[in-house]
Design a protein around this motif. Structure first.
Motif, PDB file in Angstrom:
ATOM      1  N   TRP A 171       0.119  -2.216   4.804  1.00  0.00           N
ATOM      2  CA  TRP A 171       0.447  -3.705   4.739  1.00  0.00           C
ATOM      3  C   TRP A 171       1.777  -3.882   5.756  1.00  0.00           C
ATOM      4  O   TRP A 171       1.525  -5.087   6.145  1.00  0.00           O
ATOM      5  N   ALA A 172       2.451  -3.118   5.850  1.00  0.00           N
ATOM      6  CA  ALA A 172       3.693  -3.288   6.781  1.00  0.00           C
ATOM      7  C   ALA A 172       3.602  -3.259   7.898  1.00  0.00           C
ATOM      8  O   ALA A 172       4.084  -4.048   8.989  1.00  0.00           O
ATOM      9  N   THR A 173       2.839  -2.454   8.769  1.00  0.00           N
ATOM     10  CA  THR A 173       2.516  -2.099   9.792  1.00  0.00           C
ATOM     11  C   THR A 173       0.978  -2.121  10.148  1.00  0.00           C
ATOM     12  O   THR A 173       0.415  -0.966  10.695  1.00  0.00           O
ATOM     13  N   PRO A 174       0.119  -3.249  10.059  1.00  0.00           N
ATOM     14  CA  PRO A 174      -1.246  -3.028   9.962  1.00  0.00           C
ATOM     15  C   PRO A 174      -1.920  -2.609  11.525  1.00  0.00           C
ATOM     16  O   PRO A 174      -3.085  -2.321  11.619  1.00  0.00           O
ATOM     17  N   ASN A 175      -0.967  -3.097  12.408  1.00  0.00           N
ATOM     18  CA  ASN A 175      -1.350  -2.563  13.926  1.00  0.00           C
ATOM     19  C   ASN A 175      -0.967  -1.539  14.633  1.00  0.00           C
ATOM     20  O   ASN A 175      -1.141  -1.163  15.428  1.00  0.00           O
ATOM     21  N   LEU A 176      -0.242  -0.600  13.667  1.00  0.00           N
ATOM     22  CA  LEU A 176       0.521   0.472  14.183  1.00  0.00           C
ATOM     23  C   LEU A 176      -0.720   1.564  14.414  1.00  0.00           C
ATOM     24  O   LEU A 176      -1.645   1.782  13.536  1.00  0.00           O
TER      25      LEU A 176
END
Length: 227
Positions: free
Chosen positions: A222-227
């Protein structure tokens, strides 16, 4: 307590990283569903990854536990123990028991993750996704996975602890000498020493572990969907 506490965070980070890597190595596409033998293989890779952290931590922990029961004070703590082991035997002294740690963690980790994934699938209600599994069901799956893990791990763990706390040179042939002596002196059942205590700990500890992992993954997605 200090040695396992220091190592537990990186150990579980490396454990789940190894499992994730093991899955990716067997997938042609990220959406591919792995078979249970493939999940077992991915879990075994995680056991290989954690050995580098687990072996020195276990070696120090076992020596400090034996010292406490014997009444003799050779080491004042985990760091002092590591320093004296290095002075006496170099890095080999700190990593004594690596092979037995591998023999314990590789198959046990395979069983650990395979059982967890299998139970998640069984406990998922019809028409629902595994990612929607409720907290109580995650706890049950994680707790039972921990029990299956230790059912496999206890015999090599007993051998490892005996070997790691033995005086230098006592077991020149490694685990074969430990196994031979243990069965000769105490019987086959000695390989399951501490079974009840380990199983009492295994369910709540691993239920919490997998719940923490699932919550952390949901938060990171949720916080870093593209990490």
């Amino acid at each position: 307590m200090a040695a396992p506490i220091i190592g537990v965070t990186p150990m579980f980070a490396v454990c789940f990283f190894g499992f994730g890597l093991g899955k990716k190595l067997q997938q042609k596409h990220p959406e591919d569903v792995l078979s249970y033998p493939q999940i077992f293989a991915a879990g075994m890779l995680s056991g290989v990854f954690t050995t580098g952290i687990m072996t020195p931590g276990e070696r120090i922990k076992c020596l400090l536990q034996i010292q406490a029961s014997s009444g003799e004070t050779k080491y004042t703590g985990a760091l002092d123990c590591a320093k004296k082991l290095y002075q006496e035997s170099g890095i080999r002294g700190i990593y004594k028991g690596t092979v037995l740690t591998l023999m314990r963690d590789v198959p046990a980790s395979g069983m650990y993750f395979m059982t967890y994934e299998w139970l998640k699938n069984i406990l998922t209600p019809e028409g629902k996704s595994v990612s929607e599994l409720s907290v109580p069901r995650i706890l049950v799956a994680g707790g039972i996975a921990g029990i299956f893990n230790w059912a496999v791990a206890i015999p090599p763990d007993v051998l490892k602890s005996r070997f790691q706390t033995a005086p230098p040179g006592k077991y020149p042939n490694g685990f074969r000498d430990v196994l031979r002596e243990l069965i000769r002196d105490e019987g086959v059942t000695s390989l399951y020493k501490g079974f009840n205590a380990v199983m009492i700990r295994a369910f709540p500890a691993n239920a919490a572990c997998f719940l923490g992992f699932e919550v952390a993954m949901k938060f990171l997605n949720w916080a870093t969907p593209n990490l």
